[in-house]
Design a protein around this motif. Structure first.
Motif, PDB file in Angstrom:
ATOM      1  N   ASP A   1       0.671  24.121  -8.165  1.00 13.83           N
ATOM      2  CA  ASP A   1       1.462  24.571  -6.978  1.00 13.83           C
ATOM      3  C   ASP A   1       2.174  23.281  -6.474  1.00 13.83           C
ATOM      4  N   PHE A   2       2.530  23.422  -5.577  1.00 12.39           N
ATOM      5  CA  PHE A   2       3.145  22.299  -4.652  1.00 12.39           C
ATOM      6  C   PHE A   2       2.001  21.129  -4.701  1.00 12.39           C
ATOM      7  N   ILE A   3       2.603  19.928  -4.940  1.00 15.65           N
ATOM      8  CA  ILE A   3       1.641  18.816  -4.942  1.00 15.65           C
ATOM      9  C   ILE A   3       1.789  17.646  -3.805  1.00 15.65           C
ATOM     10  N   TRP A   4       0.590  17.664  -3.185  1.00 20.09           N
ATOM     11  CA  TRP A   4       0.520  16.660  -1.955  1.00 20.09           C
ATOM     12  C   TRP A   4       0.019  15.288  -2.440  1.00 20.09           C
ATOM     13  N   ALA A   5       0.694  14.272  -2.273  1.00 16.47           N
ATOM     14  CA  ALA A   5       0.358  13.138  -2.781  1.00 16.47           C
ATOM     15  C   ALA A   5       0.274  12.043  -1.635  1.00 16.47           C
ATOM     16  N   VAL A   6      -0.244  10.693  -2.021  1.00 16.90           N
ATOM     17  CA  VAL A   6      -0.297   9.562  -1.288  1.00 16.90           C
ATOM     18  C   VAL A   6      -0.117   8.396  -2.404  1.00 16.90           C
ATOM     19  N   GLY A   7       0.302   7.540  -1.749  1.00 11.34           N
ATOM     20  CA  GLY A   7       0.508   6.164  -2.552  1.00 11.34           C
ATOM     21  C   GLY A   7      -0.187   5.073  -1.804  1.00 11.34           C
ATOM     22  N   ILE A   8      -0.544   3.942  -2.692  1.00 16.68           N
ATOM     23  CA  ILE A   8      -1.119   2.670  -2.061  1.00 16.68           C
ATOM     24  C   ILE A   8      -0.012   1.473  -2.264  1.00 16.68           C
ATOM     25  N   GLU A   9       0.366   1.032  -1.221  1.00 20.93           N
ATOM     26  CA  GLU A   9       1.458  -0.032  -1.394  1.00 20.93           C
ATOM     27  C   GLU A   9       0.922  -1.182  -2.498  1.00 20.93           C
ATOM     28  N   ASP A  10       2.010  -1.568  -3.464  1.00 13.09           N
ATOM     29  CA  ASP A  10       1.341  -2.318  -4.723  1.00 13.09           C
ATOM     30  C   ASP A  10       2.356  -3.196  -5.190  1.00 13.09           C
ATOM     31  N   THR A  11       2.981  -3.870  -4.052  1.00 12.43           N
ATOM     32  CA  THR A  11       4.143  -4.897  -4.520  1.00 12.43           C
ATOM     33  C   THR A  11       3.386  -6.138  -4.996  1.00 12.43           C
ATOM     34  N   PHE A  12       3.612  -6.719  -6.148  1.00 17.64           N
ATOM     35  CA  PHE A  12       3.246  -8.056  -6.695  1.00 17.64           C
ATOM     36  C   PHE A  12       4.479  -9.079  -6.996  1.00 17.64           C
ATOM     37  N   VAL A  13       4.615  -9.938  -6.132  1.00 14.33           N
ATOM     38  CA  VAL A  13       5.816 -10.628  -6.407  1.00 14.33           C
ATOM     39  C   VAL A  13       5.062 -12.015  -6.113  1.00 14.33           C
ATOM     40  N   THR A  14       4.617 -12.722  -7.095  1.00 20.32           N
ATOM     41  CA  THR A  14       3.624 -13.909  -6.786  1.00 20.32           C
ATOM     42  C   THR A  14       3.985 -15.349  -7.394  1.00 20.32           C
ATOM     43  N   GLN A  15       5.270 -15.416  -7.870  1.00 22.76           N
ATOM     44  CA  GLN A  15       5.801 -16.429  -8.343  1.00 22.76           C
ATOM     45  C   GLN A  15       6.629 -17.020  -6.943  1.00 22.76           C
ATOM     46  N   VAL A  16       6.367 -18.478  -6.649  1.00 23.81           N
ATOM     47  CA  VAL A  16       6.688 -18.900  -5.411  1.00 23.81           C
ATOM     48  C   VAL A  16       7.570 -20.126  -5.792  1.00 23.81           C
ATOM     49  N   GLU A  17       8.665 -20.305  -4.551  1.00 18.77           N
ATOM     50  CA  GLU A  17       9.130 -21.735  -4.756  1.00 18.77           C
ATOM     51  C   GLU A  17       8.985 -22.304  -3.286  1.00 18.77           C
ATOM     52  N   LYS A  18       9.688 -23.627  -3.062  1.00 18.45           N
ATOM     53  CA  LYS A  18       9.166 -24.093  -1.900  1.00 18.45           C
ATOM     54  C   LYS A  18       9.347 -23.355  -0.602  1.00 18.45           C
ATOM     55  N   GLY A  19       8.264 -23.258   0.260  1.00 22.57           N
ATOM     56  CA  GLY A  19       8.003 -22.698   1.545  1.00 22.57           C
ATOM     57  C   GLY A  19       7.454 -21.131   1.281  1.00 22.57           C
ATOM     58  N   GLU A  20       7.504 -20.587   0.209  1.00 18.85           N
ATOM     59  CA  GLU A  20       6.963 -19.102  -0.121  1.00 18.85           C
ATOM     60  C   GLU A  20       5.605 -18.998  -0.577  1.00 18.85           C
ATOM     61  N   ARG A  21       5.257 -17.913  -0.279  1.00 15.25           N
ATOM     62  CA  ARG A  21       3.618 -17.486  -0.625  1.00 15.25           C
ATOM     63  C   ARG A  21       3.714 -16.478  -1.542  1.00 15.25           C
ATOM     64  N   PRO A  22       2.783 -16.211  -2.082  1.00 10.35           N
ATOM     65  CA  PRO A  22       2.624 -14.965  -3.010  1.00 10.35           C
ATOM     66  C   PRO A  22       2.450 -13.732  -2.362  1.00 10.35           C
ATOM     67  N   LEU A  23       3.075 -12.665  -2.845  1.00  9.94           N
ATOM     68  CA  LEU A  23       2.926 -11.502  -2.061  1.00  9.94           C
ATOM     69  C   LEU A  23       2.156 -10.346  -3.164  1.00  9.94           C
ATOM     70  N   ASP A  24       0.982 -10.308  -2.724  1.00 11.66           N
ATOM     71  CA  ASP A  24      -0.010  -9.291  -3.609  1.00 11.66           C
ATOM     72  C   ASP A  24      -0.439  -8.005  -2.478  1.00 11.66           C
ATOM     73  N   GLU A  25       0.015  -7.085  -2.505  1.00  9.92           N
ATOM     74  CA  GLU A  25      -0.219  -6.276  -1.471  1.00  9.92           C
ATOM     75  C   GLU A  25      -1.895  -5.884  -1.677  1.00  9.92           C
TER      76      GLU A  25
END
Length: 408
Positions: free
Chosen positions: A6-30
């Motif tokens: 029947d109707f599905i109740w769901a959740v989700g875990i934030e999972d952004t992975f942007v880990t290449q960096v240039e000057k002044g950036e930091r990896p973003l791995d949630e």
């Protein structure tokens, strides 16, 4: 979906992975920033306790395939074994949530990207097809193309409509090849095609053409995947003008896929835009606060276009617990209003399950604790030991009440 669901109740875990960096950036791995790599079992236990029957769950491709062709499944094995032992929580696997491995130079612009991501998807399916039946081949292609191709915020840092459509082409080919790769291993796999949804409007009649363009662009990936872009399509000439070739469009016509489920991601603060001119005459697209009515409009249009089952795969509200509870109530009401219209709306996902670290962390210089954003059913708080503690809040308690009391 299973016939007896029947109707599905769901959740989700934030999972952004942007880990290449240039000057002044930091990896973003949630997962790293929210300490999910360490707390994954606790997090999944809490998800089950919430009453959710499904969970959108991402795989960090950049970690799994740190070296091309060499797969390290050690951590993923533990998580997948959890799902094997707890079939009451069904994963919808996010194979791609923005980031690529570091060996794939130029990221999504690399001509090998579509084949590389399909090989990774096949390796995952071969290993876990006995556990996983639901897949999102790539999360939010619109946002991916916006951040990587239109605005130059994330690698490969392209800008403008040339960059936007180039990303759409590359990502779309990757999606098609991913779907085919998984289906060659598991013909019963279910594809949940998730994208960010938008609605553009204007009070300026002179800008209506711009509104029309962006109200088509919001669907452009689904249009391509479904083989609907041809010489008569409203975006066809514009796409050719900005670098798409007729051969690329033809490729999607020849390799199109049907949609098992269309996944709608809608955020009141991010999904609705007014198109207008600023004081200098430039066209701008500021966010305006959306409501459940815009959500219903977007879902009705998706149903009319694609004639496929719909699932709300992300929604939430950034703000106080009171504001989040109000949106939870309003958005659930919108769902059942649509179901009463006869729309095949399969389920509802609160995303993220717990608070996330703002994407601005990449460039802000602030700590993960300082960048925590209040979105979740659980609040994250850093304790004196440096641990991100999960604390159920009023929104989480209200979610449990709704799931318990609304059965269909």
């Amino acid at each position: 979906m299973e016939q007896n669901m029947d109707f599905i109740w769901a959740v989700g875990i934030e999972d952004t992975f942007v880990t290449q960096v240039e000057k002044g950036e930091r990896p973003l791995d949630e997962y790293a920033l929210t300490q999910h790599y360490e707390c994954w079992k606790e997090d999944l236990d809490l998800a089950r306790e919430s009453g959710a029957r499904m969970i959108r769950y991402g795989i960090p491709w950049y970690k799994v395939e740190n070296e091309e062709g060499v797969f390290d499944w050690e951590w993923v094995d533990e998580v997948m074994n959890y799902f094997r032992k707890h079939p009451d929580l069904i994963p919808i696997i996010d194979l791609m949530h923005y980031g690529t491995p570091h060996w794939l130079k130029n990221e999504f612009s690399n001509g090998r990207y579509p084949d590389c991501v399909a090989k990774y998807a096949a390796a995952f399916a071969e290993r876990y097809s006995d556990i996983v039946k639901y897949y999102t081949p790539l999360n939010e292609p619109y946002v991916n193309a916006e951040f990587c191709g239109l605005n130059g915020v994330w690698p490969p840092y392209h800008t403008g409509l040339h960059g936007f459509y180039h990303m759409i082409m590359q990502l779309g080919k990757g999606i098609i090849k991913t779907v085919k790769a998984i289906q060659s291993i598991d013909s019963e796999a279910v594809m949940v095609h998730v994208d960010a949804t938008k609605k553009y409007f204007t009070y300026d009649p002179a800008l209506q053409t711009e509104v029309d363009i962006w109200n088509e662009n919001r669907f452009v990936m689904w249009e391509l995947l479904n083989g609907r872009v041809n010489e008569d399509h409203p975006l066809y000439q514009l796409m050719l003008q900005y670098g798409v070739s007729t051969e690329e469009v033809k490729w999607f016509k020849e390799h199109n896929c049907n949609f098992d489920i269309v996944g709608i991601n809608y955020y009141p603060q991010f999904s609705v835009h007014e198109v207008k001119r600023d004081d200098k005459g430039y066209i701008i697209y500021p966010h305006v606060l959306g409501t459940g009515e815009e959500l219903k409009d977007i879902i009705r249009e998706a149903v009319n276009r694609y004639q496929a089952p719909i699932m709300i795969t992300e929604t939430s509200f950034r703000g106080s617990e009171t504001e989040r509870v109000e949106w939870l109530n309003d958005s659930v009401d919108a769902c059942f209003s649509l179901r009463n219209e006869g729309i095949d709306l399969l389920g509802y996902t609160w995303f993220p399950f717990f608070d996330l670290v703002d994407w601005e962390y990449r460039v802000s210089g602030k700590s993960a604790e300082e960048e925590l954003m209040p979105f979740g059913l659980y609040t994250l708080e850093m304790n004196e030991k440096g641990q991100m503690v999960r604390k159920e809040n009023r929104v989480g308690r209200r979610f449990k009440e709704i799931v318990k009391n609304i059965k269909t």
